[in-house]
Design an enzyme around this catalytic site. Structure first.
Site, PDB file in Angstrom:
ATOM      1  N   GLU A 191      58.157  19.586  26.670  1.00  0.00           N
ATOM      2  CA  GLU A 191      57.977  19.858  28.095  1.00  0.00           C
ATOM      3  C   GLU A 191      56.695  20.631  28.395  1.00  0.00           C
ATOM      4  OE1 GLU A 191      62.161  18.813  27.437  1.00  0.00           O
ATOM      5  OE2 GLU A 191      60.812  20.263  26.473  1.00  0.00           O
ATOM      6  N   HIS A 230      73.143  23.522  30.040  1.00  0.00           N
ATOM      7  CA  HIS A 230      72.702  22.329  30.763  1.00  0.00           C
ATOM      8  C   HIS A 230      73.270  22.282  32.178  1.00  0.00           C
ATOM      9  CE1 HIS A 230      71.704  21.209  26.684  1.00  0.00           C
ATOM     10  NE2 HIS A 230      71.092  20.126  27.103  1.00  0.00           N
TER      11      HIS A 230
END
Length: 337
Positions: free
Chosen positions: A60, A129
């Site tokens: 990322e 998450h």
């Protein structure tokens, strides 16, 4: 008007913007061959090719940094982060570079990029998450942070974000992807200029007894609360923030001046949350109009449980919000059913 899902609104609008402007490209993990974890990029690789639809490594920080560089050179990258939780890997690029380059370069270059990312609980994805950490980014000058709650908002706000010259974090709650709503019939046309005004909240339901303020999934839940309480002759005015930075304080302050009471609902944690900023803004802008303290409803102050009953209990609900509204109204002597 057409009725479509939130997911389709995003996908069709993204495609329309790619047709309209050849400088728009998309990049992220598994967005090409796999067509995205949530299928927002379905069909785009086949139509636009690998030059404009770029599968990236699971890195990322690297691909967000690459998007920043591309934006500085005149492209308009739309980055998909598989979940907002993964943005923590790229937080240096987002906070120290994307948000600050325009100011540090004296306005000589801008960073017209969009970071699309879903978040939120309710999907049994576990504690790491299922977070709503938009507060991290709403705190940062130089970023714009958007949180649409309906398919129509998702379309008009994504279009506005892509065309904006500043970096935009575009929040998509996982619980909204399959929700449906009306959109204009021409919402997916490349020449459609129906762009939302970034930084403007909306009163989505008029009411007179109390103001209920939410954003993203909680704005949708707020509408459900208002509909339920209307059956008990409780008139709830709903304000959808839509934009967290810039924040449209005037719209919700004016609403509270009208109703005299307010409840804020949010999917993130209560302590230091978005709701705290809303409550402070109401205190500063509408204190003399308040008949009762501003109340906040948020998720439990725990890492999100995986077990479904515990996960459901941790999240705000129509019932928990309705209870707080009734308590607030009862405290000021307003009749509740």
């Amino acid at each position: 008007m057409s009725v479509i899902t939130y997911r389709q609104a995003l996908r069709d609008t993204l495609r329309a913007e790619m047709v309209r402007d050849e400088n728009v490209l998309v990049m992220g993990e598994e967005i090409g061959l796999f067509e995205g974890s949530y299928k927002i990029t379905e069909g785009l690789l086949k139509e636009f090719g690998p030059r404009r639809v770029k599968d990236t490594p699971i890195a990322e920080e690297g691909f967000v940094g690459a998007a920043i560089g591309a934006a500085m050179l005149g492209l308009r990258p739309v980055v998909e982060l598989m979940t907002i939780n993964f943005s923590l890997i790229a937080i240096d690029q987002i906070v120290n570079h994307a948000a600050k380059i325009y100011g540090m370069f004296g306005g000589q270059t801008s960073v017209p990029m969009v970071i699309r990312t879903p978040g939120g609980g309710g999907q049994q994805l576990g504690a790491t998450h299922s977070q709503n950490i938009e507060l991290f980014y709403s705190f940062i000058p130089g970023l714009k942070v958007l949180a649409p709650s309906t398919p129509a908002e998702a379309s008009s706000m994504l279009r506005a974000a892509i065309r904006d010259d500043d970096p935009v974090l575009f929040l998509e709650n996982l619980g909204l992807y399959n929700s449906k709503g009306e959109v204009p019939d021409d919402y997916a046309e490349p020449d459609n200029d129906n762009t939302a005004t970034i930084g403007r909240a909306a009163v989505t339901r008029e009411g007179s007894d109390i103001t209920l303020i939410g954003y993203s999934r909680m704005a949708a839940v707020a509408t459900q609360v208002a509909e339920k309480l209307a059956e008990e002759d409780i008139s709830v005015e709903v304000v959808d923030l839509r934009s967290l930075r810039p924040l449209d304080r005037q719209t919700f302050v004016d609403s509270v001046k009208k109703t005299g009471a307010a409840v804020v609902c949010e999917d993130d944690w209560l302590t230091y949350g978005i709701g705290a900023e809303i409550a402070a803004s109401i205190q500063e802008g509408a204190f003399d109009y308040l008949d009762a303290p501003v109340r906040r409803v948020a998720m439990a102050e725990v890492p999100m449980p995986y077990a479904k009953p515990l996960e459901t209990a941790a999240l705000p609900s129509v019932e928990s919000i309705s209870t707080v509204i009734k308590e607030t109204l009862s405290a000021v002597g307003k009749r509740v059913g």
